[in-house]
Design an enzyme around this catalytic site. Structure first.
Site, PDB file in Angstrom:
ATOM      1  N   PHE A  54      12.361  30.767 -25.721  1.00  0.00           N
ATOM      2  CA  PHE A  54      12.026  29.944 -24.554  1.00  0.00           C
ATOM      3  C   PHE A  54      11.193  28.694 -24.933  1.00  0.00           C
ATOM      4  CE2 PHE A  54       8.500  29.867 -21.179  1.00  0.00           C
ATOM      5  CZ  PHE A  54       9.078  28.846 -20.453  1.00  0.00           C
ATOM      6  N   ILE A  55       9.996  28.911 -25.441  1.00  0.00           N
ATOM      7  CA  ILE A  55       9.129  27.743 -25.684  1.00  0.00           C
ATOM      8  C   ILE A  55       9.619  26.964 -26.907  1.00  0.00           C
ATOM      9  CG2 ILE A  55       6.755  26.928 -25.975  1.00  0.00           C
ATOM     10  CD1 ILE A  55       5.801  29.604 -24.842  1.00  0.00           C
ATOM     11  N   LEU A  88      17.412  35.364 -33.930  1.00  0.00           N
ATOM     12  CA  LEU A  88      18.265  35.620 -32.763  1.00  0.00           C
ATOM     13  C   LEU A  88      18.157  37.083 -32.340  1.00  0.00           C
ATOM     14  CD1 LEU A  88      21.444  33.444 -33.595  1.00  0.00           C
ATOM     15  CD2 LEU A  88      19.466  32.854 -32.172  1.00  0.00           C
ATOM     16  N   THR A 127      -1.713  32.978 -27.851  1.00  0.00           N
ATOM     17  CA  THR A 127      -1.783  33.276 -26.424  1.00  0.00           C
ATOM     18  C   THR A 127      -3.216  33.471 -25.953  1.00  0.00           C
ATOM     19  OG1 THR A 127      -1.209  34.989 -24.811  1.00  0.00           O
ATOM     20  CG2 THR A 127      -1.389  35.710 -27.073  1.00  0.00           C
ATOM     21  N   ASP A 128      -3.440  33.259 -24.661  1.00  0.00           N
ATOM     22  CA  ASP A 128      -4.763  33.545 -24.083  1.00  0.00           C
ATOM     23  C   ASP A 128      -5.009  35.045 -23.962  1.00  0.00           C
ATOM     24  OD1 ASP A 128      -2.960  34.083 -22.022  1.00  0.00           O
ATOM     25  OD2 ASP A 128      -4.048  32.952 -20.495  1.00  0.00           O
ATOM     26  N   GLU A 129      -3.940  35.855 -24.134  1.00  0.00           N
ATOM     27  CA  GLU A 129      -4.109  37.309 -23.945  1.00  0.00           C
ATOM     28  C   GLU A 129      -5.013  37.918 -25.012  1.00  0.00           C
ATOM     29  OE1 GLU A 129      -0.839  39.615 -22.698  1.00  0.00           O
ATOM     30  OE2 GLU A 129      -0.034  38.025 -21.448  1.00  0.00           O
ATOM     31  N   TYR A 149       0.928  43.963 -27.577  1.00  0.00           N
ATOM     32  CA  TYR A 149       1.318  42.561 -27.806  1.00  0.00           C
ATOM     33  C   TYR A 149       0.089  41.705 -28.119  1.00  0.00           C
ATOM     34  CZ  TYR A 149       2.215  37.688 -26.542  1.00  0.00           C
ATOM     35  OH  TYR A 149       2.260  36.320 -26.551  1.00  0.00           O
ATOM     36  N   LYS A 197      -0.953  39.677 -31.575  1.00  0.00           N
ATOM     37  CA  LYS A 197      -1.187  38.225 -31.639  1.00  0.00           C
ATOM     38  C   LYS A 197      -2.609  37.942 -32.123  1.00  0.00           C
ATOM     39  CE  LYS A 197       1.195  35.248 -30.539  1.00  0.00           C
ATOM     40  NZ  LYS A 197       2.269  34.468 -31.257  1.00  0.00           N
ATOM     41  N   ASN A 206       0.151  31.504 -19.480  1.00  0.00           N
ATOM     42  CA  ASN A 206       1.546  31.799 -19.113  1.00  0.00           C
ATOM     43  C   ASN A 206       2.387  30.543 -18.911  1.00  0.00           C
ATOM     44  OD1 ASN A 206      -0.014  34.236 -18.347  1.00  0.00           O
ATOM     45  ND2 ASN A 206       2.003  34.930 -17.677  1.00  0.00           N
ATOM     46  N   PRO A 229      10.290  43.120  -7.909  1.00  0.00           N
ATOM     47  CA  PRO A 229       9.251  44.092  -8.264  1.00  0.00           C
ATOM     48  C   PRO A 229       7.903  43.440  -8.541  1.00  0.00           C
ATOM     49  CG  PRO A 229      10.700  43.689 -10.138  1.00  0.00           C
ATOM     50  CD  PRO A 229      11.227  42.852  -9.017  1.00  0.00           C
ATOM     51  N   ARG A 286       1.659  48.081 -14.517  1.00  0.00           N
ATOM     52  CA  ARG A 286       1.718  48.058 -15.986  1.00  0.00           C
ATOM     53  C   ARG A 286       0.477  48.796 -16.514  1.00  0.00           C
ATOM     54  NH1 ARG A 286       1.863  42.040 -18.372  1.00  0.00           N
ATOM     55  NH2 ARG A 286       4.105  42.276 -18.120  1.00  0.00           N
TER      56      ARG A 286
END
Ligand code: NAD
Ligand code: DAU
Length: 359
Positions: free
Chosen positions: A12-13, A36, A135-137, A161, A165, A190, A216, A291
């Site tokens: 994506f990014i 891929l 990531t900020d996570e 995840y 990271k 995000n 959902p 989650r």
């Protein structure tokens, strides 16, 4: 920055970044190394595939022979490292893959750069850069009144995840500190926008709503994310490459912090306008099992990147979401291919059936 290796450029990014760089008219050569996986698709790159400045290599960042070979062969001076397993829910189902790709893969890239740039000195040291996209996570979760994440916020990753990271960020830091590898790191919130794989909240909601399927929402839907339009992220990375200080970290975010439920409602409102239906799309919202370990709130303090590099997001949430919905509406062929490939339906079933049967 002349010869660039982008990892994960079919995702994506990464694919948005490649298009952004090539469309900005830069005199560069760009190699895209991508395995891929289910998340990567050459369909994301059809607009630039025949550009003479672009080369695709189907390969794995964990391949410790291939990576140094590519660095030498293409005289790479800049690595922009996107490749990763990126979905929190998948990391809960299968954490091992996240350690392999995000930790071992990053270390393999760092080692290749150390060997080729610092030992063989294929390119002058002043010209090389390893840029790590994170990531900020890694900062964990915020309470309602906590200040936003700054670059000084201690790491407290909560999902496999985020932990993988965080680990990769520490390795990047260590290669700079120990070996003097010229690095920069960005920790971003995000992203949303064109070409996002529909396992993530925004594209999943758009595609489910278009198909008349349940929408959902995990738990009470009051979790907060800091949403950034993907092109703004690309611009920020480009600025950090051009003017960021070596060894530094920059946080990137969108200054948009709605709850998940507000995001879903906003998407439903847009779809009501653009593809009116007999029932409002909101009627499809379903609250489903949460989650595990779900981070409650993220928010980014943009002071450093704003003051040092003059960056701030161009897109508001209203304009960015509209562009995104319009992009998905205009690209049914992309949606069809992506949903048909890469065990997408299998994933939807695995993830959602156990949450209350919304698949
Ligand atoms: P994505 O899942 O859409 O794409 C990941 C890409 O990496 C895919 O093309 C995949 O094929 C490739 N890849 C995976 N394993 C590989 C391997 N071993 N070797 C080579 N290629 C491999 O991810 P994304 O959402 O575009 O995220 C890109 C990066 O940005 C990630 O590092 C992610 O942690 C980070 N990030 C993402 C967000 C977000 O909101 N999506 C926000 C902040 C940071
Ligand atoms: O913060 C940056 C991170 O943002 C990136 O590092 C990750 O790669 C990226 O996936 C994203 O992580 P999130 O877990 O925040 O994104 P996701 O789209 O999966 O979920 C966004 C929020 O929406 C989160 O609070 C969980 C919730 N959610 C998600 C899905 C898929 C739902 O309520 N329902 C869903 O079906």
């Amino acid at each position: 920055m002349q010869n660039i290796l982008v990892t994960g450029g079919a995702g994506f990014i990464g694919s948005n970044f490649i298009r952004y760089l090539l469309h900005s008219g830069s005199a560069i050569q760009l190699v895209n190394l991508d395995a891929l996986t289910y998340a990567g698709s050459l369909k994301n790159l059809t607009l630039i595939a025949s550009d003479a400045r672009y080369t695709f290599v189907h390969g794995n960042i964990c391949d410790s022979a291939l990576v140094p070979h590519l660095l030498r062969q293409h005289k790479i001076d800049t690595v922009v490292h996107f490749a990763a397993e990126s979905h929190v829910d998948r990391s809960i189902h299968n954490p091992g893959q996240f350690i392999t790709t995000n930790v071992v893969g990053t270390q393999t890239l760092l080692d290749a750069c150390r060997q080729v740039w610092l030992e063989e000195k294929t390119v002058p040291l002043a010209e090389v850069r390893f840029h790590h996209v994170s990531t900020d996570e890694v900062y964990g979760t915020l309470k309602p009144n906590d200040p936003a994440f700054s670059e000084a916020t201690p790491y407290a990753p909560n999902s496999p995840y985020a932990a993988s990271k965080a680990s990769s960020d520490h390795l990047v830091r260590a290669y700079h500190h120990t070996y003097g590898l010229p690095v920069t790191v960005t920790n971003c919130s995000n992203n949303y926008g064109p070409y996002q794989f529909p396992e993530k909240l925004i594209p999943l909601i758009i595609l489910n709503a278009l198909a008349g399927k349940p929408l959902p929402v995990y738990g009470d839907g009051q979790q907060i994310r800091d949403w950034l339009y993907v092109e703004d992220h690309c611009e920020a990375i480009r600025l950090v490459l051009a003017r960021g200080r070596i060894g530094e970290t920059y946080n990137i975010g969108g200054n948009n912090q709605p709850s998940n439920l507000e995001i879903v409602r906003q998407l439903c409102g847009l779809l009501d306008q653009l593809v009116p239906h007999s029932m409002p799309h909101e009627s499809l919202i379903r609250f489903v099992a949460d989650r595990p370990g779900h981070d409650r709130r993220y928010a980014i303090d943009l002071t450093k990147i704003q003051t040092e590099l003059g960056w701030q997001p161009r897109e508001s949430l209203t304009t960015g979401l509209r562009k995104t919905v319009e992009w998905y509406l205009s690209n049914p062929g992309w949606i069809e291919t992506i949903q048909r490939q890469n065990n997408y339906q299998q994933w939807v079933q695995n993830n959602y059936q156990q949450r209350g049967g919304t698949s």
